[in-house]
Design a protein around this motif. Structure first.
Motif: not given
Length: 135
Positions: A104-105, A107-108, A112, A114, A118
């Motif tokens: 997810r990195t 996307h975030t 940051n 989650l 997420d």
């Protein structure tokens, strides 16, 4: 009309004079899990490295959602494709959820936290129909 997440047409790759991928053509359906199987040394990892742009083919094309990969930024690619290597030497006790959270990195943003969305995406397998996993 079928929609493909990735299309590979007539892909050729060599390490020097050693031909590894010879006129490979494949289509990966959207929202499906695909497997690449073959004997040791048959070119599976080389194919994945070409798809992820770690290597550049001598000829042929690779398209992600209809776009030639050379026209997709590395940042955009990181939001579309992820890979967990077979052998990882990380000196940490990561759970399955920890590994999935790393995906997810892009996307975030780096460092940051989650959010609930997420965690919903991770828990759902990113829209894939996966069985519930355990750590």
């Amino acid at each position: 009309m079928n929609r493909y997440a990735a299309e590979i047409d007539d892909l050729c790759f060599s390490y020097g004079s050693r031909n590894i991928l010879k006129h490979i053509s494949l289509k990966f359906a959207e929202n499906r899990i695909s497997f690449i199987m073959g004997n040791n040394g048959s070119g599976k990892t080389t194919l994945l490295k070409n798809i992820m742009r770690f290597l550049s083919p001598q000829s042929g094309s690779i398209r992600i959602y209809g776009r030639e990969i050379s026209h997709i930024s590395r940042y955009s690619m990181s939001r579309i494709i992820s890979c967990v290597p077979q052998a990882v030497n990380i000196n940490a006790d990561f759970s399955v959820m920890d590994y999935l959270s790393l995906g997810r990195t892009p996307h975030t943003g780096f460092m940051n936290r989650l959010g609930s969305k997420d965690y919903e995406i991770i828990d759902s397998g990113g829209g894939m129909k996966l069985e519930r996993f355990g750590d």
